[in-house]
Design a protein around this motif. Structure first.
Motif, PDB file in Angstrom:
ATOM      1  N   ARG A  31      32.951  26.568  21.901  1.00 19.13           N
ATOM      2  CA  ARG A  31      31.910  27.581  21.810  1.00 19.13           C
ATOM      3  C   ARG A  31      31.819  28.037  20.355  1.00 19.13           C
ATOM      4  NH1 ARG A  31      35.197  28.808  26.214  1.00 19.13           N
ATOM      5  NH2 ARG A  31      34.165  28.637  28.263  1.00 19.13           N
ATOM      6  N   THR A  32      30.743  28.721  20.026  1.00 19.15           N
ATOM      7  CA  THR A  32      30.641  29.225  18.658  1.00 19.15           C
ATOM      8  C   THR A  32      31.720  30.256  18.361  1.00 19.15           C
ATOM      9  OG1 THR A  32      28.997  30.821  19.460  1.00 19.15           O
ATOM     10  CG2 THR A  32      28.174  28.776  18.474  1.00 19.15           C
ATOM     11  N   SER A  33      32.297  30.853  19.412  1.00 21.45           N
ATOM     12  CA  SER A  33      33.358  31.847  19.233  1.00 21.45           C
ATOM     13  C   SER A  33      34.740  31.214  19.100  1.00 21.45           C
ATOM     14  CB  SER A  33      33.366  32.824  20.404  1.00 21.45           C
ATOM     15  OG  SER A  33      33.561  32.120  21.629  1.00 21.45           O
ATOM     16  N   GLY A  34      34.895  29.933  19.457  1.00 15.86           N
ATOM     17  CA  GLY A  34      36.208  29.303  19.354  1.00 15.86           C
ATOM     18  C   GLY A  34      36.338  28.093  20.256  1.00 15.86           C
ATOM     19  N   THR A 124      35.927  25.487  15.755  1.00 14.58           N
ATOM     20  CA  THR A 124      36.326  24.220  15.137  1.00 14.58           C
ATOM     21  C   THR A 124      35.315  23.155  15.528  1.00 14.58           C
ATOM     22  OG1 THR A 124      38.631  24.912  15.473  1.00 14.58           O
ATOM     23  CG2 THR A 124      38.265  22.637  14.793  1.00 14.58           C
ATOM     24  N   PHE A 125      34.867  22.372  14.554  1.00 13.85           N
ATOM     25  CA  PHE A 125      33.819  21.400  14.814  1.00 13.85           C
ATOM     26  C   PHE A 125      34.218  20.031  14.244  1.00 13.85           C
ATOM     27  CE2 PHE A 125      32.048  25.626  13.921  1.00 13.85           C
ATOM     28  CZ  PHE A 125      31.558  25.940  15.186  1.00 13.85           C
ATOM     29  N   THR A 153      25.665  20.924  18.151  1.00 14.60           N
ATOM     30  CA  THR A 153      25.854  20.686  19.584  1.00 14.60           C
ATOM     31  C   THR A 153      26.502  21.891  20.248  1.00 14.60           C
ATOM     32  OG1 THR A 153      26.055  18.298  19.224  1.00 14.60           O
ATOM     33  CG2 THR A 153      26.949  19.179  21.284  1.00 14.60           C
ATOM     34  N   VAL A 154      27.509  22.444  19.600  1.00 15.73           N
ATOM     35  CA  VAL A 154      28.205  23.606  20.157  1.00 15.73           C
ATOM     36  C   VAL A 154      27.265  24.805  20.225  1.00 15.73           C
ATOM     37  CG1 VAL A 154      30.088  25.240  19.785  1.00 15.73           C
ATOM     38  CG2 VAL A 154      30.459  22.789  19.398  1.00 15.73           C
ATOM     39  N   ALA A 155      26.489  25.019  19.170  1.00 22.22           N
ATOM     40  CA  ALA A 155      25.561  26.150  19.170  1.00 22.22           C
ATOM     41  C   ALA A 155      24.543  26.020  20.299  1.00 22.22           C
ATOM     42  CB  ALA A 155      24.849  26.246  17.826  1.00 22.22           C
ATOM     43  N   GLY A 156      24.061  24.803  20.544  1.00 24.77           N
ATOM     44  CA  GLY A 156      23.081  24.602  21.606  1.00 24.77           C
ATOM     45  C   GLY A 156      23.646  24.798  22.992  1.00 24.77           C
TER      46      GLY A 156
END
Length: 305
Positions: A31-34, A124-125, A153-156
């Motif tokens: 997730r954008t948070s972790g 982490t990306f 991708t994670v943001a979406g």
């Protein structure tokens, strides 16, 4: 609490398999948070009986501890340690946010002691160098590079469970309704493969049911459901959502296995796991309901990836 969906970060499976310990990914979500990663570690079954064990204790036979390179000389851990490399030869270690353990079977059984724990890493990306260590049992520090979804991708995929799409249909009429037999299987879910993305299965104004994991292990499927309610709609110890499988003309009600629930301040959060035979096709027809939360039966079709 799982209030936000995310991107599937890893398909699961064993990361390490050594005589003293195996470690596999139960689930991992970005997730954008972790990055949330859940691991399950298994030690071998101790085949010694009580007499042999006492004899070895008196003789002072113990596992030789593994050397510490990334771990500090002394730390507060007593089991599996998990961290990530923030730069070469330097690890950031994290404590588990949720965990459970089992002492394993009798020496004539099948499974040895196990530890299942969830860890939260920073956002982490692309990739992460995951570090595992358990020096007390001779398990040497191990660095495993995991490929992760990219930032876009994670943001979406990071969306509230109260706003994520829901795709359900009315439950078809069925002449046969039965309860599935209780299963003795304890599938090693950390050795399986995740075959579906996290998704919302059912939702009302103040209640939602989320499929957080669907893992294939040989001929079985292991599912994890999370039930969330707000505004004091339900309270602990409500069992949460129920689950059935549509198999031809049969509606087969599933019995939940491992799970937990918490409540307070008008909120309820329940987690439970189910095991079912894998369907012959690549479509799993689920019937989902949570009557105490005013969520009546609906059908949700899951395409197995």
């Amino acid at each position: 609490m799982v209030d936000t969906l995310g991107a599937l970060a890893h398909r699961g499976g064993l990361l390490v398999q050594r005589p003293e310990l195996s470690v596999g990914v139960v689930q991992a979500v970005s997730r954008t948070s972790g990055l949330t990663i859940e691991l399950l570690a298994r030690q071998p079954l101790d085949r010694r009986d009580a007499v042999e064990r006492q004899r070895d204790i008196r003789a002072g036979q113990r596992s030789q501890p593994a050397p510490r390179r990334l771990l500090p000389d002394f730390d507060e851990g007593e089991g599996l340690r998990v961290g990530w490399l923030d730069r070469p030869d330097h690890a950031q270690w994290v404590f588990s946010t949720r965990g459970e353990s089992s002492s394993g079977d009798h020496y004539e059984g099948t499974d040895g002691p196990s530890t299942r724990a969830q860890f939260e890493l920073p956002p982490t990306f692309d990739e992460v160098d995951l570090v595992l260590a358990w020096p007390e049992i001779g398990f040497a520090e191990t660095v495993t590079r995991l490929s992760l979804p990219d930032r876009a991708t994670v943001a979406g995929a990071t969306v509230s469970v109260w706003q994520a799409p829901v795709n359900t249909t009315p439950v078809p009429r069925s002449a046969n309704q039965r309860t599935a037999d209780m299963r003795d299987e304890r599938p090693h879910i950390e050795a399986g493969s995740i075959v579906a993305q996290p998704r919302v299965l059912h939702r009302g104004r103040d209640a939602v049911v989320v499929l957080t994991r669907l893992t294939e292990i040989d001929s079985l499927l292991s599912l994890e459901l999370v039930s969330i309610a707000r505004n004091s709609l339900v309270s602990w110890p409500d069992p949460g959502a129920t689950l059935a499988v549509l198999a031809g003309d049969d509606v087969v009600e599933l019995s939940s296995g491992n799970g937990e629930s918490t409540g307070g301040n008008g909120r309820f959060h329940g987690r439970c796991e189910f095991v079912v035979e894998r369907p012959a096709t690549n479509v799993l027809d689920l019937l989902v309901a949570w009557t105490s939360a005013k969520l009546w039966d609906v059908q949700a079709q899951i395409q197995l990836e």
